[in-house]
Design a protein around this motif. Structure first.
Motif, mmCIF file in Angstrom:
data_model
loop_
_atom_site.group_PDB
_atom_site.id
_atom_site.type_symbol
_atom_site.label_atom_id
_atom_site.label_comp_id
_atom_site.label_asym_id
_atom_site.label_seq_id
_atom_site.Cartn_x
_atom_site.Cartn_y
_atom_site.Cartn_z
ATOM 1 N N THR A 47 0.868 -1.193 0.000
ATOM 2 C CA THR A 47 0.000 0.000 0.000
ATOM 3 C C THR A 47 0.896 1.231 0.000
ATOM 4 O O THR A 47 2.014 1.199 0.540
ATOM 5 C CB THR A 47 -0.925 0.055 1.225
ATOM 6 N N THR B 264 0.756 5.874 -0.279
ATOM 7 C CA THR B 264 0.057 7.147 -0.415
ATOM 8 C C THR B 264 0.860 8.016 -1.367
ATOM 9 O O THR B 264 2.030 7.716 -1.666
ATOM 10 C CB THR B 264 -0.080 7.857 0.938
ATOM 11 N N TYR C 96 -2.514 12.921 -3.944
ATOM 12 C CA TYR C 96 -3.820 12.384 -3.544
ATOM 13 C C TYR C 96 -3.762 12.087 -2.054
ATOM 14 O O TYR C 96 -3.662 10.923 -1.639
ATOM 15 C CB TYR C 96 -4.143 11.124 -4.342
ATOM 16 N N LYS D 16 -5.842 12.054 0.308
ATOM 17 C CA LYS D 16 -6.919 11.303 0.952
ATOM 18 C C LYS D 16 -7.012 9.863 0.453
ATOM 19 O O LYS D 16 -7.912 9.121 0.860
ATOM 20 C CB LYS D 16 -8.256 12.010 0.723
ATOM 21 N N CYS D 17 -6.102 9.480 -0.422
ATOM 22 C CA CYS D 17 -6.170 8.146 -1.041
ATOM 23 C C CYS D 17 -5.172 7.180 -0.413
ATOM 24 O O CYS D 17 -4.096 7.577 0.037
ATOM 25 C CB CYS D 17 -5.887 8.238 -2.540
ATOM 26 N N SER D 18 -5.553 5.919 -0.422
ATOM 27 C CA SER D 18 -4.649 4.834 -0.073
ATOM 28 C C SER D 18 -4.644 3.869 -1.250
ATOM 29 O O SER D 18 -5.676 3.276 -1.575
ATOM 30 C CB SER D 18 -5.109 4.121 1.200
ATOM 31 N N PHE D 19 -3.499 3.738 -1.909
ATOM 32 C CA PHE D 19 -3.391 2.915 -3.108
ATOM 33 C C PHE D 19 -2.937 1.502 -2.743
ATOM 34 O O PHE D 19 -1.946 1.316 -2.041
ATOM 35 C CB PHE D 19 -2.402 3.529 -4.099
ATOM 36 N N HIS E 284 -4.156 0.932 -7.012
ATOM 37 C CA HIS E 284 -5.543 1.336 -7.165
ATOM 38 C C HIS E 284 -6.112 1.836 -5.841
ATOM 39 O O HIS E 284 -5.907 1.215 -4.791
ATOM 40 C CB HIS E 284 -6.377 0.146 -7.660
ATOM 41 N N CYS E 285 -6.800 2.975 -5.909
ATOM 42 C CA CYS E 285 -7.535 3.484 -4.742
ATOM 43 C C CYS E 285 -9.003 3.164 -4.960
ATOM 44 O O CYS E 285 -9.653 3.760 -5.829
ATOM 45 C CB CYS E 285 -7.325 4.991 -4.585
ATOM 46 N N LYS E 286 -9.524 2.238 -4.198
ATOM 47 C CA LYS E 286 -10.904 1.782 -4.409
ATOM 48 C C LYS E 286 -11.947 2.872 -4.173
ATOM 49 O O LYS E 286 -12.841 3.061 -5.003
ATOM 50 C CB LYS E 286 -11.177 0.564 -3.516
ATOM 51 N N CYS F 139 -11.784 6.142 -4.426
ATOM 52 C CA CYS F 139 -11.711 7.239 -5.400
ATOM 53 C C CYS F 139 -11.679 6.753 -6.847
ATOM 54 O O CYS F 139 -11.974 7.516 -7.768
ATOM 55 C CB CYS F 139 -10.486 8.105 -5.137
ATOM 56 N N PHE G 230 -8.955 5.938 -8.473
ATOM 57 C CA PHE G 230 -7.737 6.364 -9.136
ATOM 58 C C PHE G 230 -6.802 5.173 -9.357
ATOM 59 O O PHE G 230 -6.770 4.236 -8.550
ATOM 60 C CB PHE G 230 -7.007 7.435 -8.321
#
Length: 247
Positions: free
Chosen positions: A58, A60, A64, A66-69, A96-98, A100, A102
């Motif tokens: 994972t 960041t 982005y 606020k996203c966790s990829f 992939h950020c579920k 959002c 992205f």
């Protein structure tokens, strides 16, 4: 962290060995072009970028907050997806950020926020208002811009240059013999066609200024290409320097 030999879920048949050879390759993980450092199975001609071979589960990204990829071995769902950094299709490994939706190619997700070779410093921006050295457009994909703001290059444009030349690079390499390849044909195989002329079209105020600007722009492009190809720690001067050799 770098290991000389690893096992990888995408190629369980054999172990992959680390190598650094200045020849373009296509990563069998993310399906994108790479150069330099990789993990390879010589038996099966299987290659992985460093970022694809040793992914972070994972991550960041400053763009982005606020996203966790999450790292995924294939794009989620059944609809086509594209990378939010370079705008190119996602065909293999992806972050992939579920929430959002992205997506980032592994190499795009790991692009350095700043590139510096001692002469040119370039900073990564999500969008800039300056014109791109290659396409002349503003905005679009992520971009690297120099501190003087004179040199700006879209990550998408670097990818396009590589894709446009990949057919030539790949098939020249495979159609030439090994001896011819190492005796000089590699100068043709690792070149991006017409790159020098493309860069100079946006700076034509005088011969002296064109030459100087072309040299600096070319240096900036070399740094960005090394990063986009997944090996930002090395400019791979022996290869990338040839990308600007065609007048």
């Amino acid at each position: 962290m770098k290991y000389n030999e690893i096992s990888h879920f995408s190629h369980p048949q054999h172990k992959l060995k680390f190598e650094h050879i200045e020849v373009p390759f296509k990563c069998d993980g993310c399906k994108e072009v790479g150069i330099g450092s990789r993990y390879k199975c010589s038996t099966c001609d299987f290659d992985l970028h460093m970022h694809c071979a040793l992914p972070t589960p994972t991550l960041t990204h400053p763009f982005y907050t606020k996203c966790s990829f999450q790292f995924l071995p294939k794009p989620p769902g059944d609809t086509p997806r594209f990378c939010n950094a370079c705008e190119k299709d996602v065909l293999g490994f992806v972050y992939h950020c579920k929430p959002c939706g992205f997506d980032l190619h592994p190499c795009c997700a790991k692009l350095p926020m700043m590139l510096d070779d001692g002469e040119v410093k370039l900073y990564l921006y999500r969008k800039v208002s300056s014109s791109c050295l290659r396409c002349g457009r503003k905005g679009r994909s992520w971009s690297y811009r120099s501190t003087c703001k004179r040199y700006n290059l879209h990550v998408a444009c670097v990818k396009e240059m590589l894709v446009e030349s990949w057919h030539e690079i790949y098939f020249r390499r495979n159609n030439n013999s090994t001896n011819n390849y190492y005796n000089g044909s590699r100068r043709l195989e690792t070149r991006i066609p017409s790159l020098q002329g493309t860069l100079q079209t946006h700076h034509n105020r005088g011969k002296g200024k064109v030459k100087k600007c072309g040299e600096m722009a070319g240096l900036a492009v070399q740094i960005v290409i090394a990063a986009v190809l997944g090996d930002p720690t090395s400019l791979i001067a022996g290869v990338i320097g040839l990308l600007l050799s065609r007048a």
